[in-house]
Scaffold this motif. Structure first.
Motif: not given
Length: 151
Positions: A40, A50-55, A57-58, A106, A108, A112
């Motif tokens: 990002e 946050e944006k990198e985490k979303e990418r 998690e896919k 991140h 989270d 995990r």
């Protein structure tokens, strides 16, 4: 199977060639999947993470044995790492290594993770670290198969 998820793309041609070489060498030991997600481009660290985490998690599954690579992680020597690699694969099947971007990983994703590994207390360029990880995985397999290389 081993999966490597990395934030940011390899840019330099010599690093791309090194990645291809290690992937070729590793192919005789099993499947390796290499995934790059975009980093990002923002100076807001929280937003970037946050944006990198979303990418990231896919590409994660609940079945994955997730290993984050971070400076605060546990350090292994090459022999111990090879044993860890063998045990993790036999126990969990898919091992997913996660290399964060310039802002880190991140919280989270850290929570995990099943394991946190550090290669050094030093900071490495992310692009170079991708190659270091591939090399250590390759070295680990050579050790496990009692093949010369690792000395």
């Amino acid at each position: 199977m081993i999966r490597i998820i990395s934030v940011g793309k390899l840019k330099e041609e010599y690093l791309k060639e090194a990645q291809k070489e290690y992937q070729k060498r590793l192919s005789k030991y099993g499947k390796i999947e290499y995934i790059e997600v975009l980093d990002e481009k923002t100076e807001q660290v929280g937003l970037a993470l946050e944006k990198e985490k979303e990418r990231i998690e896919k590409y994660l599954s609940d079945k994955d044995y997730l290993i984050t690579l971070e400076i605060e992680g546990k350090m292994y020597d090459s022999l111990t790492f090879s044993t860890f690699l063998e045990h993790s694969q036999m126990t969990y099947g898919t091992i997913t290594f996660l290399i964060g971007g310039s802002c880190g990983i991140h919280e989270d994703l850290k929570k995990r993770a099943n394991e946190h590994i550090s290669f050094s207390k030093m900071t490495f360029p992310h692009q170079l670290f991708k190659i270091l990880l591939l090399e250590q995985i390759y070295r680990g397999y050579k050790i496990l198969h009692h093949e010369s290389y690792h000395k």
